[in-house]
Design a protein around this motif. Sequence first.
Motif, mmCIF file in Angstrom:
data_model
loop_
_atom_site.group_PDB
_atom_site.id
_atom_site.type_symbol
_atom_site.label_atom_id
_atom_site.label_comp_id
_atom_site.label_asym_id
_atom_site.label_seq_id
_atom_site.Cartn_x
_atom_site.Cartn_y
_atom_site.Cartn_z
ATOM 1 N N VAL A 107 0.558 6.324 1.504
ATOM 2 C CA VAL A 107 0.902 4.956 1.911
ATOM 3 C C VAL A 107 -0.075 3.936 1.332
ATOM 4 O O VAL A 107 0.336 2.863 0.877
ATOM 5 N N SER A 108 -1.364 4.256 1.331
ATOM 6 C CA SER A 108 -2.358 3.292 0.851
ATOM 7 C C SER A 108 -2.139 2.945 -0.621
ATOM 8 O O SER A 108 -2.552 1.873 -1.075
ATOM 9 N N GLY A 109 -1.465 3.825 -1.357
ATOM 10 C CA GLY A 109 -1.177 3.549 -2.760
ATOM 11 C C GLY A 109 0.117 2.790 -2.976
ATOM 12 O O GLY A 109 0.440 2.420 -4.113
ATOM 13 N N ARG A 110 0.849 2.524 -1.875
ATOM 14 C CA ARG A 110 2.150 1.852 -1.982
ATOM 15 C C ARG A 110 2.339 0.840 -0.857
ATOM 16 O O ARG A 110 3.452 0.601 -0.399
ATOM 17 N N VAL A 111 1.258 0.264 -0.408
ATOM 18 C CA VAL A 111 1.290 -0.597 0.776
ATOM 19 C C VAL A 111 2.244 -1.778 0.621
ATOM 20 O O VAL A 111 3.066 -2.053 1.510
ATOM 21 N N ILE A 112 2.144 -2.482 -0.485
ATOM 22 C CA ILE A 112 2.948 -3.694 -0.665
ATOM 23 C C ILE A 112 4.436 -3.362 -0.705
ATOM 24 O O ILE A 112 5.260 -4.012 -0.050
ATOM 25 N N GLU A 113 4.781 -2.346 -1.465
ATOM 26 C CA GLU A 113 6.186 -1.943 -1.587
ATOM 27 C C GLU A 113 6.756 -1.478 -0.255
ATOM 28 O O GLU A 113 7.834 -1.918 0.169
ATOM 29 N N LEU A 114 6.050 -0.585 0.421
ATOM 30 C CA LEU A 114 6.551 -0.034 1.680
ATOM 31 C C LEU A 114 6.595 -1.092 2.786
ATOM 32 O O LEU A 114 7.480 -1.055 3.645
ATOM 33 N N SER A 115 5.656 -2.022 2.771
ATOM 34 C CA SER A 115 5.607 -3.047 3.819
ATOM 35 C C SER A 115 6.848 -3.925 3.818
ATOM 36 O O SER A 115 7.229 -4.484 4.847
ATOM 37 N N GLN A 116 7.478 -4.064 2.662
ATOM 38 C CA GLN A 116 8.670 -4.899 2.555
ATOM 39 C C GLN A 116 9.966 -4.106 2.666
ATOM 40 O O GLN A 116 11.054 -4.654 2.473
ATOM 41 N N HIS A 117 9.831 -2.821 2.986
ATOM 42 C CA HIS A 117 11.011 -1.961 3.128
ATOM 43 C C HIS A 117 11.362 -1.830 4.605
ATOM 44 O O HIS A 117 10.470 -1.672 5.457
ATOM 45 N N LYS A 118 12.630 -1.885 4.918
ATOM 46 C CA LYS A 118 13.076 -1.861 6.320
ATOM 47 C C LYS A 118 12.513 -0.685 7.093
ATOM 48 O O LYS A 118 12.093 -0.832 8.253
ATOM 49 N N PHE A 119 12.509 0.492 6.477
ATOM 50 C CA PHE A 119 12.033 1.691 7.179
ATOM 51 C C PHE A 119 10.606 2.048 6.786
ATOM 52 O O PHE A 119 9.819 2.509 7.622
ATOM 53 N N GLY A 120 10.260 1.820 5.542
ATOM 54 C CA GLY A 120 8.904 2.107 5.093
ATOM 55 C C GLY A 120 7.860 1.298 5.846
ATOM 56 O O GLY A 120 6.737 1.757 6.063
ATOM 57 N N SER A 121 8.235 0.083 6.264
ATOM 58 C CA SER A 121 7.285 -0.773 6.985
ATOM 59 C C SER A 121 6.855 -0.139 8.308
ATOM 60 O O SER A 121 5.711 -0.296 8.745
ATOM 61 N N HIS A 122 7.761 0.602 8.942
ATOM 62 C CA HIS A 122 7.407 1.281 10.195
ATOM 63 C C HIS A 122 6.331 2.327 9.943
ATOM 64 O O HIS A 122 5.439 2.541 10.775
#
Length: 213
Positions: A107-122
């Motif tokens: 996650v720390s390597g993809r924080v920005i991308e995942l934070s803006q994803h509906k499910f990844g943000s969780h």
Amino acid sequence: AAQNKVAPAPGSTDPERIQTSRTLLKAVEDIVAKNVMTLAVNQHACRLVQRVLGDCDCSRSPCVSVMMEALERDHEKLSRDQHGNFILQHILELGQQHQADLIQDYVSGRVIELSQHKFGSHLVEKCLVTANPAQATAIIDVLLSTPEEMLTKMMMDPYANFVLQRAYDVGNATQRARVDSAVQQRHELLQQTTSGRHIISHLARAKSSSSSS
């Protein structure tokens, strides 16, 4: 006349019943292990996967070991799946430390991308609340070091703004001050969107609660 068989008293040990239960449990574990990735992204079966994983201790069962190997090979799919991300959240909360660390690193390597994803943000939020101080700092630093335009976009994003709220909640005093400063700099712009107003209100409530305690 044949004597009636006396049923075991409640709480007594019935070896045959125990063995039957163990056999059924082993059969369920085998099925889940063989189909873990399919079941992990199923609305109902993902709960069964979590139950079988338990504390994710691979030494407890060969099936758990097989399941963890499969799950760790596909963090990308699970992190973005509506149901699969709950499997990763389960591991973060109840799994072994080295297993949780792998997810934190992912996650720390993809924080920005995942934070803006509906499910990844969780998943990012769960990482923040289960992280050790160093892991939380790694995520928060990525969030606050992003280019100004992207940070503004995230504050107004319907998913990323909740990640930033969580970063404020778990951050140390310096990190909280950085989040607060970034929000205040954009206060007028954020007031124009629902998501922006969410993060403004969250920080206001948090500061009010802190000052009154």
